[in-house]
Design a protein around this motif. Structure first.
Motif, mmCIF file in Angstrom:
data_model
loop_
_atom_site.group_PDB
_atom_site.id
_atom_site.type_symbol
_atom_site.label_atom_id
_atom_site.label_comp_id
_atom_site.label_asym_id
_atom_site.label_seq_id
_atom_site.Cartn_x
_atom_site.Cartn_y
_atom_site.Cartn_z
ATOM 1 N N VAL A 109 18.540 44.117 27.780
ATOM 2 C CA VAL A 109 17.960 42.839 26.823
ATOM 3 C C VAL A 109 17.921 44.353 25.166
ATOM 4 O O VAL A 109 16.379 44.853 24.969
ATOM 5 N N CYS A 110 18.437 43.440 23.963
ATOM 6 C CA CYS A 110 18.499 44.368 23.123
ATOM 7 C C CYS A 110 17.440 43.531 22.144
ATOM 8 O O CYS A 110 18.266 42.331 21.715
ATOM 9 N N THR A 111 16.018 43.268 20.789
ATOM 10 C CA THR A 111 15.586 42.341 20.461
ATOM 11 C C THR A 111 15.403 43.605 19.467
ATOM 12 O O THR A 111 14.945 44.497 18.911
ATOM 13 N N ALA A 112 15.207 42.885 18.073
ATOM 14 C CA ALA A 112 14.668 42.741 16.831
ATOM 15 C C ALA A 112 13.694 41.814 16.593
ATOM 16 O O ALA A 112 14.072 41.057 16.362
ATOM 17 N N ASP A 113 12.807 42.381 16.018
ATOM 18 C CA ASP A 113 11.631 41.518 15.202
ATOM 19 C C ASP A 113 11.149 42.006 13.867
ATOM 20 O O ASP A 113 11.544 43.434 13.913
ATOM 21 N N SER A 114 10.968 40.977 13.215
ATOM 22 C CA SER A 114 10.416 41.459 11.776
ATOM 23 C C SER A 114 9.190 40.496 11.653
ATOM 24 O O SER A 114 9.069 39.384 12.503
ATOM 25 N N ASP A 115 8.711 40.341 10.357
ATOM 26 C CA ASP A 115 7.410 39.600 9.942
ATOM 27 C C ASP A 115 8.018 39.575 8.415
ATOM 28 O O ASP A 115 8.480 40.464 7.629
ATOM 29 N N ALA A 116 7.351 38.122 7.468
ATOM 30 C CA ALA A 116 7.079 38.034 6.946
ATOM 31 C C ALA A 116 6.756 38.832 5.888
ATOM 32 O O ALA A 116 7.800 39.345 4.369
ATOM 33 N N THR A 117 5.804 40.076 6.147
ATOM 34 C CA THR A 117 5.836 40.651 5.460
ATOM 35 C C THR A 117 6.485 42.159 5.098
ATOM 36 O O THR A 117 6.834 42.422 3.580
ATOM 37 N N ASP A 118 7.213 42.357 6.385
ATOM 38 C CA ASP A 118 8.753 43.490 5.663
ATOM 39 C C ASP A 118 9.364 42.976 5.304
ATOM 40 O O ASP A 118 10.271 43.594 4.492
#
Length: 152
Positions: A109-118
């Protein structure tokens, strides 16, 4: 032309819609087709795909090849970027830093994550990526660096 994210939302609401979206997604980026990706999720700040353990993704020791896992990570990042990037901006991958931590002896399972500050610190945007096998072991982790700029 509808956005990739709008197309995903529309198709994923239908029976087998994610599979249809996955086929269209692989046509847009043909190098993903050899990994036989299965789209799991696409939303702002998150993308998720599965790279199956099958002959076309295996290496010489019978596990998911590191580059097949990286293709999955890049696909997950692309889903995230399409759902997150402001419509008046464009994104391009600038680089990838990954560590291979364990054998991928199952589907990953390949996931990518970020948030608004990124995304607020652009034009360089770091996306955290991770590949995990069926037992929960992280096999690959790292960062994909995006270059996000206004469209001309």
């Amino acid at each position: 032309m509808p956005s990739t994210y709008a197309m995903y939302r529309k198709l994923s609401a239908l029976p087998k819609g994610r599979a249809v979206f996955g086929q269209l997604f692989s046509r847009a980026a043909p190098y993903f087709a050899s990994a036989h990706l299965r789209i799991v999720d696409m939303r702002p700040h998150h993308g998720e795909v599965v790279v199956p353990l099958r002959r076309s993704t295996k290496n010489h020791i019978g596990t998911v090849h590191a580059i097949a896992a990286c293709n999955g990570l890049e696909a997950a990042m692309g889903l995230l970027a399409e759902a997150t990037c402001p419509p008046d901006h464009r994104w391009l991958p600038k680089g990838m830093d990954v560590k291979y931590l364990a054998k991928s002896d199952s589907d990953v399972v390949c996931t990518a994550d970020s948030d608004a500050t990124d995304w607020a610190g652009g034009p360089e945007v770091p996306i955290t990526v991770r590949a995990t096998r069926a037992d929960g072991t992280v096999t690959v982790e790292g960062t994909i660096h995006l270059w996000v700029t206004p469209k001309k």
